[in-house]
Design a protein around this motif. Structure first.
Motif, PDB file in Angstrom:
ATOM      1  N   TYR A  14       0.838  -1.206   0.000  1.00  0.00           N
ATOM      2  CA  TYR A  14       0.000   0.000   0.000  1.00  0.00           C
ATOM      3  C   TYR A  14       0.870   1.252   0.000  1.00  0.00           C
ATOM      4  CZ  TYR A  14      -4.367  -2.512   0.687  1.00  0.00           C
ATOM      5  OH  TYR A  14      -5.456  -3.312   0.515  1.00  0.00           O
ATOM      6  N   SER A  16       1.008   3.532   1.985  1.00  0.00           N
ATOM      7  CA  SER A  16       1.567   3.824   3.304  1.00  0.00           C
ATOM      8  C   SER A  16       2.867   3.065   3.535  1.00  0.00           C
ATOM      9  CB  SER A  16       0.560   3.421   4.381  1.00  0.00           C
ATOM     10  OG  SER A  16       0.364   2.026   4.343  1.00  0.00           O
ATOM     11  N   TYR A  18       2.869  -0.250   3.779  1.00  0.00           N
ATOM     12  CA  TYR A  18       2.493  -1.524   4.378  1.00  0.00           C
ATOM     13  C   TYR A  18       2.430  -2.618   3.317  1.00  0.00           C
ATOM     14  CZ  TYR A  18       0.058  -4.921   7.238  1.00  0.00           C
ATOM     15  OH  TYR A  18      -0.276  -6.056   7.926  1.00  0.00           O
ATOM     16  N   ALA A  20       0.985  -5.802   2.393  1.00  0.00           N
ATOM     17  CA  ALA A  20      -0.123  -6.633   2.851  1.00  0.00           C
ATOM     18  C   ALA A  20       0.073  -8.086   2.462  1.00  0.00           C
ATOM     19  CB  ALA A  20      -1.434  -6.089   2.292  1.00  0.00           C
ATOM     20  N   PRO A  39      -6.636 -15.063   9.419  1.00  0.00           N
ATOM     21  CA  PRO A  39      -6.940 -14.173  10.542  1.00  0.00           C
ATOM     22  C   PRO A  39      -7.273 -12.761  10.076  1.00  0.00           C
ATOM     23  CG  PRO A  39      -4.609 -14.756  10.500  1.00  0.00           C
ATOM     24  CD  PRO A  39      -5.264 -15.591   9.466  1.00  0.00           C
ATOM     25  N   SER A  40      -7.964 -12.034  10.919  1.00  0.00           N
ATOM     26  CA  SER A  40      -8.385 -10.674  10.572  1.00  0.00           C
ATOM     27  C   SER A  40      -7.174  -9.809  10.237  1.00  0.00           C
ATOM     28  CB  SER A  40      -9.156 -10.073  11.751  1.00  0.00           C
ATOM     29  OG  SER A  40      -9.564  -8.780  11.417  1.00  0.00           O
ATOM     30  N   GLY A  41      -7.303  -9.020   9.163  1.00  0.00           N
ATOM     31  CA  GLY A  41      -6.231  -8.104   8.793  1.00  0.00           C
ATOM     32  C   GLY A  41      -5.116  -8.746   8.003  1.00  0.00           C
ATOM     33  N   CYS A  42      -5.303 -10.008   7.581  1.00  0.00           N
ATOM     34  CA  CYS A  42      -4.201 -10.689   6.893  1.00  0.00           C
ATOM     35  C   CYS A  42      -4.132 -10.313   5.426  1.00  0.00           C
ATOM     36  CB  CYS A  42      -4.339 -12.197   7.036  1.00  0.00           C
ATOM     37  SG  CYS A  42      -5.701 -12.898   6.101  1.00  0.00           S
ATOM     38  N   GLY A  43      -5.197  -9.770   4.865  1.00  0.00           N
ATOM     39  CA  GLY A  43      -5.134  -9.363   3.462  1.00  0.00           C
ATOM     40  C   GLY A  43      -6.160 -10.047   2.580  1.00  0.00           C
ATOM     41  N   LYS A  44      -7.222 -10.567   3.173  1.00  0.00           N
ATOM     42  CA  LYS A  44      -8.249 -11.250   2.376  1.00  0.00           C
ATOM     43  C   LYS A  44      -8.970 -10.266   1.463  1.00  0.00           C
ATOM     44  CE  LYS A  44     -10.408 -12.836   6.056  1.00  0.00           C
ATOM     45  NZ  LYS A  44      -9.561 -12.252   7.124  1.00  0.00           N
ATOM     46  N   SER A  45      -9.389  -9.142   2.040  1.00  0.00           N
ATOM     47  CA  SER A  45     -10.077  -8.137   1.211  1.00  0.00           C
ATOM     48  C   SER A  45      -9.127  -7.581   0.160  1.00  0.00           C
ATOM     49  CB  SER A  45     -10.617  -7.001   2.083  1.00  0.00           C
ATOM     50  OG  SER A  45     -11.555  -7.496   3.016  1.00  0.00           O
ATOM     51  N   THR A  46      -7.861  -7.480   0.501  1.00  0.00           N
ATOM     52  CA  THR A  46      -6.866  -7.007  -0.471  1.00  0.00           C
ATOM     53  C   THR A  46      -6.839  -7.929  -1.691  1.00  0.00           C
ATOM     54  OG1 THR A  46      -5.560  -6.125   1.357  1.00  0.00           O
ATOM     55  CG2 THR A  46      -4.441  -6.401  -0.752  1.00  0.00           C
ATOM     56  N   GLN A  81     -17.559  -6.101   1.738  1.00  0.00           N
ATOM     57  CA  GLN A  81     -17.645  -6.362   3.175  1.00  0.00           C
ATOM     58  C   GLN A  81     -18.423  -5.241   3.863  1.00  0.00           C
ATOM     59  OE1 GLN A  81     -13.747  -6.816   4.952  1.00  0.00           O
ATOM     60  NE2 GLN A  81     -14.581  -7.692   6.825  1.00  0.00           N
ATOM     61  N   GLU A 154     -17.032 -11.863   3.114  1.00  0.00           N
ATOM     62  CA  GLU A 154     -17.768 -12.148   4.351  1.00  0.00           C
ATOM     63  C   GLU A 154     -19.242 -11.786   4.241  1.00  0.00           C
ATOM     64  OE1 GLU A 154     -15.854 -11.033   7.912  1.00  0.00           O
ATOM     65  OE2 GLU A 154     -13.844 -11.406   7.141  1.00  0.00           O
TER      66      GLU A 154
HETATM   67  N1  LIG Z   1      -5.731   1.486   1.843  1.00  0.00           N
HETATM   68  C1  LIG Z   1      -4.866   0.906   2.692  1.00  0.00           C
HETATM   69  N2  LIG Z   1      -3.729   1.540   3.025  1.00  0.00           N
HETATM   70  C2  LIG Z   1      -2.844   0.978   3.882  1.00  0.00           C
HETATM   71  N3  LIG Z   1      -3.012  -0.224   4.468  1.00  0.00           N
HETATM   72  C3  LIG Z   1      -4.141  -0.903   4.180  1.00  0.00           C
HETATM   73  C4  LIG Z   1      -5.128  -0.364   3.283  1.00  0.00           C
HETATM   74  N4  LIG Z   1      -6.132  -1.262   3.196  1.00  0.00           N
HETATM   75  C5  LIG Z   1      -5.790  -2.285   3.999  1.00  0.00           C
HETATM   76  N5  LIG Z   1      -4.592  -2.088   4.580  1.00  0.00           N
HETATM   77  C6  LIG Z   1      -3.886  -2.993   5.489  1.00  0.00           C
HETATM   78  O1  LIG Z   1      -3.687  -4.219   4.821  1.00  0.00           O
HETATM   79  C7  LIG Z   1      -3.914  -5.294   5.693  1.00  0.00           C
HETATM   80  C8  LIG Z   1      -4.922  -6.240   5.085  1.00  0.00           C
HETATM   81  O2  LIG Z   1      -6.181  -5.599   5.004  1.00  0.00           O
HETATM   82  P1  LIG Z   1      -7.464  -6.368   4.489  1.00  0.00           P
HETATM   83  O3  LIG Z   1      -8.592  -5.420   4.504  1.00  0.00           O
HETATM   84  O4  LIG Z   1      -7.141  -7.031   3.211  1.00  0.00           O
HETATM   85  O5  LIG Z   1      -7.642  -7.452   5.654  1.00  0.00           O
HETATM   86  P2  LIG Z   1      -8.726  -8.614   5.781  1.00  0.00           P
HETATM   87  O6  LIG Z   1      -7.993  -9.898   5.751  1.00  0.00           O
HETATM   88  O7  LIG Z   1      -9.813  -8.433   4.800  1.00  0.00           O
HETATM   89  O8  LIG Z   1      -9.265  -8.381   7.258  1.00  0.00           O
HETATM   90  P3  LIG Z   1     -10.760  -8.609   7.866  1.00  0.00           P
HETATM   91  O9  LIG Z   1     -10.946 -10.076   8.018  1.00  0.00           O
HETATM   92  O10 LIG Z   1     -10.697  -7.917   9.182  1.00  0.00           O
HETATM   93  O11 LIG Z   1     -11.726  -7.987   6.904  1.00  0.00           O
HETATM   94  C9  LIG Z   1      -4.389  -4.699   7.013  1.00  0.00           C
HETATM   95  O12 LIG Z   1      -3.312  -4.745   7.927  1.00  0.00           O
HETATM   96  C10 LIG Z   1      -4.735  -3.282   6.693  1.00  0.00           C
HETATM   97  O13 LIG Z   1      -4.367  -2.453   7.780  1.00  0.00           O
END
Ligand SMILES: Nc1ncnc2c1ncn2[C@@H]1O[C@H](COP(=O)(O)OP(=O)(O)OP(=O)(O)O)[C@@H](O)[C@H]1O
Ligand SMILES: [Mg+2]
Lengths: 263, 261
Positions: A14, A16, A18, A20, A39-46, A81, A154
């Motif tokens: 990203y 920032s 980060y 992912a 796990p939550s925040g691992c990058g599934k939505s990414t 989501q 989800e």
């Molecule tokens: N636009 C962004 N800019 C910077 N970091 C981001 C951005 N979007 C997501 N992240 C980071 O990327 C990581 C993965 O985010 P993501 O939304 O893919 O998680 P997730 O697996 O879908 O989580 P959840 O199960 O809680 O929905 C997270 O640590 C989040 O903080």
């Protein structure tokens, strides 16, 4: 027939800084139902946003139906989501939105509203619905455009267990009949196993990668009501949970890689 | 959906008006206030009635209404259009941003004489003044409305196949509408003020001209009568805008207890 989705060593960093996901490769063959857990925040939505073309990969390549993705994935529908209904449109108008935008006949939307059990709410506005009802409208909105690929983030986590079971069963029946390919995200391993042909397990972030890939050989059609008591279900669950558990422990702070790595 | 007024609110409002007008009238009658400088409510009412019945006020009111309406329409259309374009394009927004800030910081009153020179004593110098006021109010609100659209709504509509034009129509415009309307309500009053100020500074017709004339001969009653016409006009137009707003924003959840201030 080319794969509905093909990720080849895809990384996403990203703005920032980060990182992912890192070097993720997987294939979703056409007409398959594939789930991603992690796990939550691992990058599934990414991953889902990359498949939709809403994000572009920092490295690696995403292909859909044999073509590299440039811009939005036109053959996909995306169930977000977050809440994505337009607050100024009624339930029916929201269900029709995709058809209207594409200049197609609106009639199908009625039918989909009925199938998600909301025809009685057609003239209501989203703020008059519960969270689960809004999700069902969003589902009708996605299915009404008859996509080749359905991306779902989800979708059922806000539903009570009865509605959830009913929606899951209906989803299986619809996509089975229509031959839709599904990439499905959930944090519920049981749900992933019950619905999918294949379950992918993502590691905890940052630099999340695939830690496991499991073929689910439960026969179809699957009557979900009794599926979870079958011995084969329990076997599969156990073997996947063994791997997932490690990632969950990490995500909960088993090590100190969990924080965002700014750079 | 007529909002019924709480009887206690209504009674309170009437009480405030009675005390204010009654005190003013009494003060003028009993010599605490000099009627030459302060006039009296009864004299103002009589003058309003006289001007209405003789019909002398209508042409002036008409001119002011036309000026205010034109500046409101031109200014808000331009403001909405510019707000959308600069709100959607980062590049244009970054290029024009500082210039718009500079233009907005000019005090309008000093522009009025320049517009008189450019556009003459007729209505167009007043319209120009009004447009410079209305445009910025509507522009900044539209810009904010467009930039604050929920990105998930945009992504969802784009995934469903929306073109940029469809995004404007189905997502951006309705989403920005609440912002736009709050600016339109303010703009109605401001366009009228601009028209009157423009007339006051140089014209041959209009309510502002009447007020300036009355002031020229120390006719305080005439000045107050002019203000009464303005106030009535503003109230009517603001109520109309409120009606349109409630119609267009009918999808919004009703605020729990709407204050009317
Ligand atoms: N636009 C962004 N800019 C910077 N970091 C981001 C951005 N979007 C997501 N992240 C980071 O990327 C990581 C993965 O985010 P993501 O939304 O893919 O998680 P997730 O697996 O879908 O989580 P959840 O199960 O809680 O929905 C997270 O640590 C989040 O903080
Ligand atoms: Mg997510």
């Amino acid at each position: 027939m080319p794969a509905a989705l093909q990720f080849s060593s895809v990384s996403k960093r990203y703005d920032s800084g980060y990182e992912a996901i890192e070097r993720i490769s997987f294939t979703v063959a056409a007409r398959r139902f594939v789930s991603i857990v992690g796990p939550s925040g691992c990058g599934k939505s990414t991953v889902l946003n990359l498949a939709a073309g809403l994000l572009s990969a920092s490295a690696g390549e995403v292909e859909s139906f044999g073509e590299p993705l440039a811009g939005l994935n036109r053959r996909a529908a995306y169930l977000f989501q977050q809440d994505a209904l337009l607050p100024w449109k009624s339930v029916l108008e929201n269900a029709q939105l995709g058809l209207e935008l594409r200049g197609m006949a609106h009639d199908a939307a009625h039918d989909w509203l009925r199938r998600v059990g909301l025809q009685a709410f057609a003239t209501r506005y989203p703020h008059e619905l519960s969270g689960g009802m809004r999700k069902r409208v969003a589902l009708a909105q996605c299915l009404a455009v008859q996509p080749d690929l359905l991306l779902m983030d989800e979708p059922f986590s806000a539903l009570d267990i009865h509605t959830r079971l009913r929606m899951e069963q209906e989803l299986l029946d619809w996509v089975g009949a229509a031959g839709t390919t599904v990439l499905f995200i959930t944090h519920d391993l049981e749900e992933a196993i019950a619905l999918s042909d294949e379950v992918l397990v993502l590691s905890a972030g940052p630099r999340s990668h695939l830690v496991g890939r499991y073929e689910i050989d439960l026969p179809r059609p699957r009557p979900l009501l009794d599926l979870k008591t079958e011995p084969r279900f329990a076997e599969i669950y156990k073997s996947i949970w063994h791997d997932l558990r490690g990632e969950v422990v990490k995500a909960l702070g088993g090590d100190h890689q969990g924080g965002p790595a700014h750079g | 959906m007529a909002r019924s007024l709480n009887p206690r609110v209504l009674a309170g409002r009437i009480a405030v008006a009675s005390v204010f007008l009654g005190g003013w009238e009494a003060g003028a009658r009993f010599g605490w206030l000099d009627p030459f400088f302060f006039s009296r409510p009864s004299a103002v009412v009589a003058r309003v009635w006289l001007q209405l019945s003789q019909g002398t006020v209508w042409p002036h009111l008409g001119v002011t209404v036309v000026e205010a309406a034109l500046s409101f329409l031109l200014g808000s259309v331009a403001g909405i259009a510019a707000g959308f374009v600069l709100g959607r394009s980062r590049l244009l927004g970054d290029i024009f941003g500082p210039y718009i800030q500079i233009a907005n910081s000019l005090p309008r009153v000093v522009l009025a004489p320049i517009f008189l020179l450019w556009f003459g004593l007729g209505i167009w110098s007043k319209v120009a003044l009004g447009v410079t006021v209305v445009f910025f109010i509507v522009f900044f609100n539209t810009l904010k409305g467009v930039r604050e659209v929920n990105p998930v709504l945009l992504d969802n509509a784009r995934m469903l196949g929306a073109s940029e034009r469809q995004l404007v129509r189905h997502v951006l415009l309705p989403s920005a509408l609440a912002w736009i309307f709050s600016s339109l309500e303010i703009s109605v009053g401001m366009s009228i003020i601009a028209a009157v100020v423009g007339e006051y500074l140089g014209s041959t017709q209009g309510i502002g001209y009447l007020i300036a004339q009355a002031e020229g001969v120390f006719d305080t009653t005439g000045v107050f009568a002019g203000m009464v016409f303005l106030a009535a006009f503003v109230l009517i137009v603001a109520a109309a805008v409120g009606r349109v707003e409630r119609r267009l924003l009918h999808w919004r959840p009703r605020p729990a207890e709407a204050s009317n201030v």
